[in-house]
Design an enzyme around this catalytic site. Sequence first.
Site, PDB file in Angstrom:
ATOM      1  NE  ARG A  91      -2.645   0.683   3.460  1.00  0.00           N
ATOM      2  CZ  ARG A  91      -3.309   0.747   4.577  1.00  0.00           C
ATOM      3  NH1 ARG A  91      -4.634   0.309   4.730  1.00  0.00           N
ATOM      4  NH2 ARG A  91      -2.761   0.813   5.985  1.00  0.00           N
ATOM      5  CE  LYS A 131      -2.342   4.518   7.347  1.00  0.00           C
ATOM      6  NZ  LYS A 131      -3.556   5.320   7.771  1.00  0.00           N
TER       7      LYS A 131
HETATM    8  N1  PLP Z   1      -9.059   4.097   6.586  1.00  0.00           N
HETATM    9  C1  PLP Z   1      -8.351   5.376   7.054  1.00  0.00           C
HETATM   10  C2  PLP Z   1      -8.654   6.489   6.272  1.00  0.00           C
HETATM   11  C3  PLP Z   1      -7.096   5.125   7.761  1.00  0.00           C
HETATM   12  O1  PLP Z   1      -6.298   5.887   8.276  1.00  0.00           O
HETATM   13  C4  PLP Z   1      -6.960   3.442   8.138  1.00  0.00           C
HETATM   14  C5  PLP Z   1      -5.855   3.339   9.027  1.00  0.00           C
HETATM   15  O2  PLP Z   1      -4.812   2.781   8.590  1.00  0.00           O
HETATM   16  C6  PLP Z   1      -7.809   2.625   7.942  1.00  0.00           C
HETATM   17  C7  PLP Z   1      -9.016   2.938   7.196  1.00  0.00           C
HETATM   18  C8  PLP Z   1      -7.732   1.477   8.198  1.00  0.00           C
HETATM   19  O3  PLP Z   1      -6.788   0.650   7.439  1.00  0.00           O
HETATM   20  P1  PLP Z   1      -5.843  -0.578   8.071  1.00  0.00           P
HETATM   21  O4  PLP Z   1      -6.494  -1.737   8.432  1.00  0.00           O
HETATM   22  O5  PLP Z   1      -4.908  -1.020   6.944  1.00  0.00           O
HETATM   23  O6  PLP Z   1      -4.941  -0.055   9.044  1.00  0.00           O
HETATM   24  C1  COI Z   2      -3.885   3.297  11.746  1.00  0.00           C
HETATM   25  O1  COI Z   2      -5.011   2.658  11.966  1.00  0.00           O
HETATM   26  O2  COI Z   2      -2.847   2.831  11.315  1.00  0.00           O
HETATM   27  C2  COI Z   2      -4.077   4.481  11.194  1.00  0.00           C
HETATM   28  O3  COI Z   2      -3.255   5.130  10.385  1.00  0.00           O
HETATM   29  C3  COI Z   2      -5.253   5.462  11.698  1.00  0.00           C
HETATM   30  C4  COI Z   2      -4.718   6.623  12.203  1.00  0.00           C
HETATM   31  C5  COI Z   2      -5.877   7.357  12.271  1.00  0.00           C
HETATM   32  C6  COI Z   2      -3.857   6.455  13.495  1.00  0.00           C
END
Ligand code: PLP
Ligand code: COI
Length: 340
Positions: free
Chosen positions: A82, A184
């Site tokens: 990602r 991200k």
């Molecule tokens: N959506 C957003 C906007 C995020 O910042 C995050 C955090 O990483 C997620 C979703 C969840 O993604 P993940 O499950 O890969 O941490």
């Molecule tokens: C994560 O879950 O790793 C994120 O980056 C979300 C953030 C809002 C702490």
Amino acid sequence: MEKKNIDWSNLGFAYQVTDKRFVSNYKNGAWDEGIMTEDATITLTECAGVLQYAQTCFEGLKAYTTEDGRTVCFRPDLNASRMKDSCERLEMPVFPEDKFVEAVKAVVRANEAYVPPYGSGATLYIRPYMFGSSAVIGVKPAEEYQFRIFCTPVGPYFKGGAKPITIRVCDYDRAAPHGTGHIKAGLNYAMSLYQIVDAHEKGFDENMYLDAATRTYVEETGGANFIFITKDGTMVTPKSDSILPSITRRSLMVVAEKYLGMKVEHRPVRFDEIKDFAECGLCGTAAVISPVGKINDHGNEICFPSGMDEMGPVTKKLYDTLTGIQMGRIEAPEGWIVEI
Ligand code: PLP
Ligand code: COI
């Protein structure tokens, strides 16, 4: 390994400095070998690409102590991939995916004393990130970059841990169609700060963002994807090109289908459907699965039957199975658990 003297069970989601971090620099078209350093500070030119035009992206993943005492992390290859997507969209050089995973392991190993013990409720949050470090004044990509990984022990993202939270439908947008919502990028979070401060001031834990073009479909929150459970036990999760492809959500789709025998639907979810759902949760690395008890839509409340006292029963099963896999209590699918 002797652990640090930290009150693990009372940690919130906050930064504390740990012993070592990884740093690699990109110059003249190539990444250097990278080093581990004790220096937690960065000195930059005043005109660095990150400072002027927000050229930065990041990742987030966690390390855990398993029931049998191993230190592991969860699907770091997906964070590497990602981050590659984020870098490509932001005209930044990709940090090689295999080296990304090796560097994550090196950082955890170097800070093993900060990996919370099994059963403490805390985890080690790992934050890889990259930014344009050379000077740019015309709007263009920097020529030099720095990639770093630090880690910090954390507790629950939302105060109260597994207690249901209240969120509100937000009038501002998180991501435009064809914008940067699917990566991200730091900028996605900068422009969410006004909304989150406002939400907190008004007593809400998070914002629910709708699709920017039509405001009829559910997207995600500022830092997590949504999962919904229908009254007949199907897991429904929004699909959109402008939400971040959560690794937790992708993992939960497998857990629901393969471990719990549930039906899973990954599809556009209309906002007007959600009043008929039985349970709602936010999922992400930081959020794990945080149950949502109530959604406030401009004064109209959608109250899920699961209530405000505890997680709904299906969300709980998903939570127990996912964390069981992460903590080594339940056998993981091939490649999900990476030993440090
Ligand atoms: N959506 C957003 C906007 C995020 O910042 C995050 C955090 O990483 C997620 C979703 C969840 O993604 P993940 O499950 O890969 O941490
Ligand atoms: C994560 O879950 O790793 C994120 O980056 C979300 C953030 C809002 C702490």
